[in-house]
Design an enzyme around this catalytic site. Structure first.
Site, PDB file in Angstrom:
ATOM      1  N   ILE A 157       0.605  -1.276  -0.124  1.00  0.00           N
ATOM      2  CA  ILE A 157      -0.032  -0.301   0.266  1.00  0.00           C
ATOM      3  C   ILE A 157       0.810   1.632   0.027  1.00  0.00           C
ATOM      4  CG2 ILE A 157      -1.661   1.150   1.387  1.00  0.00           C
ATOM      5  CD1 ILE A 157      -2.502  -1.575   2.623  1.00  0.00           C
ATOM      6  N   VAL A 161       2.865   2.944  -5.974  1.00  0.00           N
ATOM      7  CA  VAL A 161       3.994   3.734  -5.332  1.00  0.00           C
ATOM      8  C   VAL A 161       5.309   2.539  -4.186  1.00  0.00           C
ATOM      9  CG1 VAL A 161       5.430   5.070  -3.215  1.00  0.00           C
ATOM     10  CG2 VAL A 161       3.132   5.763  -5.267  1.00  0.00           C
ATOM     11  N   CYS A 162       4.395   1.595  -3.657  1.00  0.00           N
ATOM     12  CA  CYS A 162       4.723   0.944  -2.227  1.00  0.00           C
ATOM     13  C   CYS A 162       5.232  -0.064  -2.798  1.00  0.00           C
ATOM     14  CB  CYS A 162       3.894   0.176  -0.981  1.00  0.00           C
ATOM     15  SG  CYS A 162       4.233   2.438  -0.382  1.00  0.00           S
ATOM     16  N   ALA A 163       4.444  -0.144  -4.115  1.00  0.00           N
ATOM     17  CA  ALA A 163       4.940  -2.014  -4.767  1.00  0.00           C
ATOM     18  C   ALA A 163       5.530  -1.693  -5.694  1.00  0.00           C
ATOM     19  CB  ALA A 163       3.514  -2.659  -5.072  1.00  0.00           C
TER      20      ALA A 163
END
Length: 249
Positions: A157, A161-163
């Site tokens: 999440i 961005v995070c993934a």
């Protein structure tokens, strides 16, 4: 044509057709006719043979499934996203995959990892960092590379961005990167659609968490099969089992 250009034109015309409306733009005409390119150009970059995920070549990286970030997710309900992430983690554990869990600014901005995930992974250290891209943090990068695995499954999440950032970084390092889309929430439809497009352009492989885990399972005769399906808690799978049990009486 190059593979990435082909993916971009095809996705704009099909999978992400709705994103054009969301963004207020019309898909380019060329996107609707990818077959108009010459056969010579289309075959200029051979498609790499399928190499399946296995318990020996894959690792799971879970990025920023934190309480504060969960409150902003809009593409999944909190309950559904929690279920998917926990199911992914439990199935990966049953399949003996190395699992890396990381947070960002957990003590100042986004809070801790949600408790259900912590409970599902007892003994797994959670690496906190300040960098936006998890792969930019030396501790996270070292943990990932120390697995020795060439195929990395990411979920996080937010999706875009995070993934996406560490997955695209992995591709740049010559690794195969997969993203479990339904274990990765985000904050708007625009973010979701543009994040998917950007990852496809970069060569990231998109899938759902259950398909990735079943691909690794490979054979329902494996002793881990019951634990994997139990971890994923798929209602339809339970129903099929109940039907089979009923007819077996």
């Amino acid at each position: 044509m190059e593979r990435r250009q082909f993916l971009q034109s095809t996705v704009l015309a099909t999978v992400l057709g709705g994103a054009a409306t969301t963004l207020g733009i019309a898909p380019p005409a060329a996107a609707a006719t990818p077959l108009s390119f010459s056969q010579e150009n289309a075959m200029s970059e051979p498609i790499r043979p399928y190499e399946p995920l296995t318990s020996q070549n894959a690792a799971l990286v879970l990025v920023d499934h934190q309480v504060g970030l969960m409150t902003g997710v809009r593409d999944y309900s909190t309950g559904e996203l929690k279920h998917n992430v926990v199911a992914l983690a439990k199935a990966a554990k049953a399949l003996h995959l190395p699992i890396i869990v990381t947070t960002t600014a957990r003590d100042s901005m986004w809070g801790p990892t949600f408790p259900e995930l912590v409970e599902a992974l007892p003994g797994v250290a959670i690496i906190d960092r300040s960098s936006v891209n998890a792969f930019d943090d030396p501790k996270v990068a070292q943990a990932i590379m120390a697995t020795g695995r060439k195929k990395l499954i990411f979920a996080g999440i937010s999706l875009e961005v995070c993934a996406a950032f560490p997955a695209m970084t992995a591709v740049g390092k010559g690794l195969d990167a997969y993203v479990a889309v339904d274990a990765s929430g985000t904050f708007s439809e625009t973010k979701r659609q543009t994040g998917l497009l950007r990852m496809l352009q970069a060569g990231v492989i998109l899938s759902d968490y259950a398909t990735l885990m079943v691909e690794i399972l490979k054979d329902n005769a494996r002793p881990e099969a019951g634990a994997v399906y139990g971890a994923m808690d798929m209602p339809w799978a339970k129903l099929v089992g109940q039907i089979a049990q009923a007819y077996g009486k």
